[in-house]
Design an enzyme around this catalytic site. Sequence first.
Site, PDB file in Angstrom:
ATOM      1  N   GLY A 155       0.865  -1.178   0.000  1.00 39.29           N
ATOM      2  CA  GLY A 155       0.000   0.000   0.000  1.00 39.29           C
ATOM      3  C   GLY A 155       0.899   1.224   0.000  1.00 39.29           C
ATOM      4  O   GLY A 155       2.078   1.143  -0.371  1.00 39.29           O
ATOM      5  N   ILE A 157       2.392   2.917   2.352  1.00 35.24           N
ATOM      6  CA  ILE A 157       3.616   2.867   3.182  1.00 35.24           C
ATOM      7  C   ILE A 157       4.636   1.908   2.557  1.00 35.24           C
ATOM      8  O   ILE A 157       5.817   2.248   2.391  1.00 35.24           O
ATOM      9  CB  ILE A 157       3.293   2.456   4.641  1.00 35.24           C
ATOM     10  CG1 ILE A 157       2.331   3.466   5.286  1.00 35.24           C
ATOM     11  CG2 ILE A 157       4.590   2.362   5.454  1.00 35.24           C
ATOM     12  CD1 ILE A 157       1.865   3.112   6.686  1.00 35.24           C
ATOM     13  N   ARG A 177      -1.796  -8.394  -1.647  1.00 38.91           N
ATOM     14  CA  ARG A 177      -3.059  -9.041  -2.035  1.00 38.91           C
ATOM     15  C   ARG A 177      -3.257  -8.945  -3.545  1.00 38.91           C
ATOM     16  O   ARG A 177      -3.584  -9.907  -4.204  1.00 38.91           O
ATOM     17  CB  ARG A 177      -4.219  -8.296  -1.368  1.00 38.91           C
ATOM     18  CG  ARG A 177      -4.824  -8.996  -0.187  1.00 38.91           C
ATOM     19  CD  ARG A 177      -5.870  -8.132   0.406  1.00 38.91           C
ATOM     20  NE  ARG A 177      -5.443  -6.717   0.393  1.00 38.91           N
ATOM     21  CZ  ARG A 177      -6.218  -5.705   0.733  1.00 38.91           C
ATOM     22  NH1 ARG A 177      -7.443  -5.911   1.093  1.00 38.91           N
ATOM     23  NH2 ARG A 177      -5.773  -4.466   0.729  1.00 38.91           N
ATOM     24  N   ALA A 237       4.083  -2.276  11.357  1.00 40.13           N
ATOM     25  CA  ALA A 237       2.654  -2.299  10.986  1.00 40.13           C
ATOM     26  C   ALA A 237       1.768  -2.438  12.228  1.00 40.13           C
ATOM     27  O   ALA A 237       1.521  -1.447  12.937  1.00 40.13           O
ATOM     28  CB  ALA A 237       2.412  -3.420   9.980  1.00 40.13           C
ATOM     29  N   ARG A 238       1.303  -3.641  12.512  1.00 40.75           N
ATOM     30  CA  ARG A 238       0.486  -3.881  13.704  1.00 40.75           C
ATOM     31  C   ARG A 238       0.974  -5.162  14.373  1.00 40.75           C
ATOM     32  O   ARG A 238       1.160  -6.191  13.703  1.00 40.75           O
ATOM     33  CB  ARG A 238      -0.993  -4.039  13.335  1.00 40.75           C
ATOM     34  CG  ARG A 238      -1.731  -2.740  13.126  1.00 40.75           C
ATOM     35  CD  ARG A 238      -1.891  -1.930  14.420  1.00 40.75           C
ATOM     36  NE  ARG A 238      -2.612  -0.699  14.201  1.00 40.75           N
ATOM     37  CZ  ARG A 238      -2.066   0.472  13.847  1.00 40.75           C
ATOM     38  NH1 ARG A 238      -0.762   0.581  13.671  1.00 40.75           N
ATOM     39  NH2 ARG A 238      -2.821   1.537  13.682  1.00 40.75           N
ATOM     40  N   GLU A 267       0.883  -4.882  22.558  1.00 38.20           N
ATOM     41  CA  GLU A 267       1.226  -3.492  22.808  1.00 38.20           C
ATOM     42  C   GLU A 267       0.282  -2.852  23.827  1.00 38.20           C
ATOM     43  O   GLU A 267      -0.929  -3.101  23.733  1.00 38.20           O
ATOM     44  CB  GLU A 267       1.084  -2.773  21.456  1.00 38.20           C
ATOM     45  CG  GLU A 267       1.915  -1.555  21.324  1.00 38.20           C
ATOM     46  CD  GLU A 267       1.822  -1.026  19.905  1.00 38.20           C
ATOM     47  OE1 GLU A 267       2.107  -1.767  18.957  1.00 38.20           O
ATOM     48  OE2 GLU A 267       1.450   0.138  19.795  1.00 38.20           O
ATOM     49  N   HIS A 285       6.339   2.487  19.107  1.00 34.33           N
ATOM     50  CA  HIS A 285       5.309   2.821  18.113  1.00 34.33           C
ATOM     51  C   HIS A 285       5.355   4.312  17.731  1.00 34.33           C
ATOM     52  O   HIS A 285       4.421   5.070  18.033  1.00 34.33           O
ATOM     53  CB  HIS A 285       3.909   2.431  18.611  1.00 34.33           C
ATOM     54  CG  HIS A 285       2.915   2.297  17.490  1.00 34.33           C
ATOM     55  ND1 HIS A 285       1.877   1.398  17.507  1.00 34.33           N
ATOM     56  CD2 HIS A 285       2.800   2.961  16.308  1.00 34.33           C
ATOM     57  CE1 HIS A 285       1.171   1.519  16.389  1.00 34.33           C
ATOM     58  NE2 HIS A 285       1.722   2.459  15.645  1.00 34.33           N
ATOM     59  N   ILE A 286       6.442   4.683  17.046  1.00 36.02           N
ATOM     60  CA  ILE A 286       6.620   6.094  16.677  1.00 36.02           C
ATOM     61  C   ILE A 286       6.659   6.284  15.156  1.00 36.02           C
ATOM     62  O   ILE A 286       7.194   7.275  14.663  1.00 36.02           O
ATOM     63  CB  ILE A 286       7.903   6.687  17.317  1.00 36.02           C
ATOM     64  CG1 ILE A 286       9.137   5.817  17.004  1.00 36.02           C
ATOM     65  CG2 ILE A 286       7.722   6.861  18.817  1.00 36.02           C
ATOM     66  CD1 ILE A 286      10.463   6.470  17.379  1.00 36.02           C
ATOM     67  N   GLY A 287       6.067   5.338  14.419  1.00 43.44           N
ATOM     68  CA  GLY A 287       6.123   5.395  12.950  1.00 43.44           C
ATOM     69  C   GLY A 287       5.754   6.750  12.358  1.00 43.44           C
ATOM     70  O   GLY A 287       6.441   7.261  11.475  1.00 43.44           O
TER      71      GLY A 287
HETATM   72  C1  8YV Z   1      -0.611   6.478  14.676  1.00 45.52           C
HETATM   73  C2  8YV Z   1      -0.350   4.340  13.302  1.00 45.52           C
HETATM   74  O1  8YV Z   1       0.247   7.272  15.372  1.00 45.52           O
HETATM   75  O2  8YV Z   1      -1.375   5.450  11.506  1.00 45.52           O
HETATM   76  C3  8YV Z   1      -1.293   4.422  12.154  1.00 45.52           C
HETATM   77  O3  8YV Z   1      -1.949   3.412  11.867  1.00 45.52           O
HETATM   78  O4  8YV Z   1      -0.055   3.301  13.745  1.00 45.52           O
HETATM   79  C4  8YV Z   1       0.264   5.567  13.862  1.00 45.52           C
HETATM   80  O5  8YV Z   1       0.811   6.300  12.831  1.00 45.52           O
HETATM   81  C5  8YV Z   1      -1.511   5.779  15.634  1.00 45.52           C
HETATM   82  O6  8YV Z   1      -2.493   5.080  14.930  1.00 45.52           O
HETATM   83  C6  8YV Z   1      -2.157   6.764  16.630  1.00 45.52           C
HETATM   84  O7  8YV Z   1      -3.506   6.502  16.854  1.00 45.52           O
END
Ligand code: 8YV
Length: 322
Positions: A155, A157, A177, A237-238, A267, A285-287
Amino acid sequence: MKPIVTITNIFPEIAIEHLSKIADLRTNPEGAKLSVDDLKRMAGESQALITYLSDPINKEVIDSGKNLKIIANYGAGFNNIDFNHAKSCGIWVTNTPGVLHETTADLTWALILGIARQIVPSDRYTREGKFTGWGAKLFLGGDVYGKTLGVIGCGEIGRAVARRALGFGMKVLYHNRNRLSVELEQSLNASYVSLEELLRESDFISLHVPLTEETRYMIGKKQFEMMKPTTYFIHTARGKVVDDQALLDALKSGQIAGAGLDVYENEPEITEGMLEIDNLIVLPHIGSASVETRDRMAMLVAENVSNVLSGKEPRTPVVPLT
Ligand code: 8YV
């Protein structure tokens, strides 16, 4: 009377100013932890709820929002929201695509370079006063330039991560996908391969899929066993897309060379044993955490909220209501 808009966590000032002109704003300026009961109360009081990945917006919360028109998530991921239920209640759900992918890709690259070149332990070593002279074997890492990058999930990112690889002379493999258009593949110099081929061939593997029923635990023991002992695994990602215990075992046994993580299975809990591992970078989690991007995310949230409150469609709905 102005509509009530509740923001469940700390929010950039620029968007607070904007929203306070059109709404009676309720905020949580210190980011105090909220229970499901708090969220239910907030949903019950508001016409718009601005939420975060840490807020479980489940059926109960949604059902409490008798006057709720929009749940505006501050983030691209929206796995914290039962959006099908929200949709069935006629409530808009929005997220923030298009504004954070470059920043998240930058962080992904910080992890790629950081883990390959041992940036974190080198910094620690220097600070501890251990650097007494150049050493021929001091913090030898692996090359990044010219290696193979595997991007899982292409996607916005994943594509931004792949694009940066052009400057590093890398071969890019991707799995998604759906296959990208030929033009996009060519512009990224990326080849579409099966997940197995990607896992077997890549020197760096970076994960960029959303968390869904299909992707939950898509990377576990079997997948780590396919990777090379020289491979670095990057995850921004997650958390629940990866079996953290299997990752830990792969790192400990030398199945893979190292990993860089921004997210965790449970998390904010860091999976037990991770902090004792050297060939691992752990980030909180500072993406998307740059000042500019957080402002852009907040302004997009504000636009979505003000559109819906004035009877228009939001700019970035997760799924169209109509
Ligand atoms: C956010 C993230 O900071 O965009 C996302 O999905 O994981 C992060 O960039 C986070 O979702 C804050 O709610």
